[in-house]
Design an enzyme around this catalytic site. Structure first.
Site, PDB file in Angstrom:
ATOM      1  N   LYS A 180       0.814  -1.249  -0.056  1.00  0.00           N
ATOM      2  CA  LYS A 180      -0.089   0.063   0.028  1.00  0.00           C
ATOM      3  C   LYS A 180       0.935   1.322  -0.082  1.00  0.00           C
ATOM      4  O   LYS A 180       0.624   2.162  -0.891  1.00  0.00           O
ATOM      5  CB  LYS A 180      -0.807   0.007   1.192  1.00  0.00           C
ATOM      6  CG  LYS A 180      -1.946  -1.157   1.290  1.00  0.00           C
ATOM      7  CD  LYS A 180      -2.932  -0.865   2.607  1.00  0.00           C
ATOM      8  CE  LYS A 180      -2.081  -1.234   3.541  1.00  0.00           C
ATOM      9  NZ  LYS A 180      -1.150  -2.343   3.924  1.00  0.00           N
ATOM     10  N   GLU A 187      -1.780   5.177   6.192  1.00  0.00           N
ATOM     11  CA  GLU A 187      -2.320   4.492   7.666  1.00  0.00           C
ATOM     12  C   GLU A 187      -3.647   5.102   8.131  1.00  0.00           C
ATOM     13  O   GLU A 187      -3.667   5.558   9.230  1.00  0.00           O
ATOM     14  CB  GLU A 187      -1.311   4.713   8.450  1.00  0.00           C
ATOM     15  CG  GLU A 187       0.053   3.919   8.267  1.00  0.00           C
ATOM     16  CD  GLU A 187       0.220   2.415   8.713  1.00  0.00           C
ATOM     17  OE1 GLU A 187      -0.962   1.677   8.450  1.00  0.00           O
ATOM     18  OE2 GLU A 187       1.381   2.060   8.511  1.00  0.00           O
ATOM     19  N   ALA A 188      -4.268   5.105   7.256  1.00  0.00           N
ATOM     20  CA  ALA A 188      -5.946   6.119   7.377  1.00  0.00           C
ATOM     21  C   ALA A 188      -6.470   5.484   8.487  1.00  0.00           C
ATOM     22  O   ALA A 188      -7.296   6.176   9.269  1.00  0.00           O
ATOM     23  CB  ALA A 188      -6.368   6.400   6.106  1.00  0.00           C
ATOM     24  N   CYS A 193      -2.497 -16.040   3.836  1.00  0.00           N
ATOM     25  CA  CYS A 193      -3.745 -16.346   2.953  1.00  0.00           C
ATOM     26  C   CYS A 193      -5.005 -16.909   3.689  1.00  0.00           C
ATOM     27  O   CYS A 193      -4.973 -17.170   4.885  1.00  0.00           O
ATOM     28  CB  CYS A 193      -3.411 -17.429   1.661  1.00  0.00           C
ATOM     29  SG  CYS A 193      -3.207 -18.908   2.582  1.00  0.00           S
ATOM     30  N   CYS A 205      -4.144 -20.148   5.555  1.00  0.00           N
ATOM     31  CA  CYS A 205      -3.062 -20.325   6.644  1.00  0.00           C
ATOM     32  C   CYS A 205      -3.564 -19.270   7.727  1.00  0.00           C
ATOM     33  O   CYS A 205      -2.895 -19.161   8.977  1.00  0.00           O
ATOM     34  CB  CYS A 205      -1.889 -19.536   6.094  1.00  0.00           C
ATOM     35  SG  CYS A 205      -1.140 -21.037   4.897  1.00  0.00           S
TER      36      CYS A 205
HETATM   37  P1  ADP Z   1       2.155  -1.839   3.257  1.00  0.00           P
HETATM   38  O1  ADP Z   1       2.090  -0.397   3.271  1.00  0.00           O
HETATM   39  O2  ADP Z   1       0.960  -2.394   2.574  1.00  0.00           O
HETATM   40  O3  ADP Z   1       2.393  -2.696   4.682  1.00  0.00           O
HETATM   41  P2  ADP Z   1       4.752  -1.871   1.914  1.00  0.00           P
HETATM   42  O4  ADP Z   1       4.480  -0.814   0.635  1.00  0.00           O
HETATM   43  O5  ADP Z   1       5.439  -1.031   3.095  1.00  0.00           O
HETATM   44  O6  ADP Z   1       3.172  -2.716   2.363  1.00  0.00           O
HETATM   45  O7  ADP Z   1       5.791  -3.131   1.585  1.00  0.00           O
HETATM   46  C1  ADP Z   1       5.660  -3.678   0.398  1.00  0.00           C
HETATM   47  C2  ADP Z   1       6.894  -4.348   0.475  1.00  0.00           C
HETATM   48  O8  ADP Z   1       7.082  -5.282   1.392  1.00  0.00           O
HETATM   49  C3  ADP Z   1       7.083  -5.406  -0.951  1.00  0.00           C
HETATM   50  O9  ADP Z   1       7.219  -4.511  -2.140  1.00  0.00           O
HETATM   51  C4  ADP Z   1       8.208  -6.366  -0.219  1.00  0.00           C
HETATM   52  O10 ADP Z   1       9.525  -5.544  -0.630  1.00  0.00           O
HETATM   53  C5  ADP Z   1       8.135  -6.241   1.169  1.00  0.00           C
HETATM   54  N1  ADP Z   1       7.706  -7.531   1.792  1.00  0.00           N
HETATM   55  C6  ADP Z   1       8.086  -7.939   2.917  1.00  0.00           C
HETATM   56  N2  ADP Z   1       7.228  -9.232   3.209  1.00  0.00           N
HETATM   57  C7  ADP Z   1       6.250  -9.061   2.360  1.00  0.00           C
HETATM   58  C8  ADP Z   1       5.197 -10.233   1.841  1.00  0.00           C
HETATM   59  N3  ADP Z   1       4.795 -11.055   2.698  1.00  0.00           N
HETATM   60  N4  ADP Z   1       4.428 -10.098   1.071  1.00  0.00           N
HETATM   61  C9  ADP Z   1       4.813  -9.193  -0.009  1.00  0.00           C
HETATM   62  N5  ADP Z   1       5.593  -8.150   0.278  1.00  0.00           N
HETATM   63  C10 ADP Z   1       6.614  -8.320   1.436  1.00  0.00           C
HETATM   64 MG    MG Z   2       2.166   1.003   4.721  1.00  0.00          MG
HETATM   65 ZN    ZN Z   3      -0.827 -19.458   2.979  1.00  0.00          ZN
END
Ligand code: ADP
Ligand code: MG
Ligand code: ZN
Length: 201
Positions: free
Chosen positions: A23, A90-91, A178, A181
């Site tokens: 995100k 983080e809305a 998922c 899991c």
């Molecule tokens: P969010 O804001 O949704 O928490 P971020 O944009 O901060 O996600 O981070 C996405 C990045 O996190 C991915 O591009 C990858 O590098 C890393 N990452 C670490 N663990 C995972 C996972 N289980 N699934 C997807 N990306 C992951």
């Molecule tokens: Mg984030």
């Molecule tokens: Zn799974």
């Protein structure tokens, strides 16, 4: 990925999904492109950890963009100024009437891009994200990779910690999981069934 941008009107975009779904990366990507288009961009995030007023939004992949910490939705309205594009990360942690604020900003012609968790660690909708998704012109729901099996993941699994809804953490505290899991906390099904989690839990 979003390849359309509004022309001559305000509008609202929502980016949602579980933790690690990308995100913040997607928010940063859209905001950077708006800057390339010479738009005036301002970015907000909730002041959960308020050591500095000015701080970056940071993705798990260490992409970052400077932002302003705010305590409430009202502060976003006050500080949006003449920005043409307003980003909010983080809305789900921003208190106050975020829906009303972003509606007014969009009605005044601003492009508002919101990123946030659509569900909490129990899999329960995380207000005000559902209402924001209904208000939005465009909703993007992202999937992570299940930490356990590698399948597409849409749930945030709390690995350690208590039962507070808000518990800031990252890798080590949470995993993407998922449907197969994901292990919801024991009582969440019962609570959802009673509708109690939707008002003030
Ligand atoms: P969010 O804001 O949704 O928490 P971020 O944009 O901060 O996600 O981070 C996405 C990045 O996190 C991915 O591009 C990858 O590098 C890393 N990452 C670490 N663990 C995972 C996972 N289980 N699934 C997807 N990306 C992951
Ligand atoms: Mg984030
Ligand atoms: Zn799974």
């Amino acid at each position: 990925m979003l390849n359309v941008v509004p022309k001559g009107t305000g509008w609202l975009e929502v980016i949602c999904g579980c933790m690690f779904s990308g995100k913040t990366e997607e928010l940063i990507r859209r905001l950077r492109r708006a800057r390339i288009a010479r738009m005036d961009v301002v970015i907000f995030k909730p002041g959960i950890d308020e050591r500095y007023e000015l701080d970056d939004i940071v993705s798990h992949s260490e992409q970052r963009l400077e932002s302003i910490r705010v305590e409430s939705a009202r502060e976003i309205e006050e500080r949006a100024g003449n920005a043409q594009v307003v980003g909010i990360d983080e809305a789900q942690f921003i208190s106050g009437d975020l829906l009303g604020v972003v509606r007014r900003l969009a009605n005044r012609g601003k492009r508002v891009i919101i990123s946030g968790l659509d569900t909490d660690y129990r899999g329960v909708p995380f207000e005000p994200m559902p209402a924001l998704m209904c208000e939005a012109e465009v909703v993007t729901k992202l999937l992570a990779v299940c930490h356990r099996c590698g399948a597409p993941a849409h749930r945030t699994q709390r690995i350690r910690g208590g039962r507070d809804r808000v518990q800031v953490g990252g890798q080590g505290e949470y995993e993407a999981r998922c449907r197969t899991c994901f292990e919801p906390p024991d009582d969440s099904g019962e609570l959802v069934g009673q509708g109690r989690l939707f008002n003030g839990d």
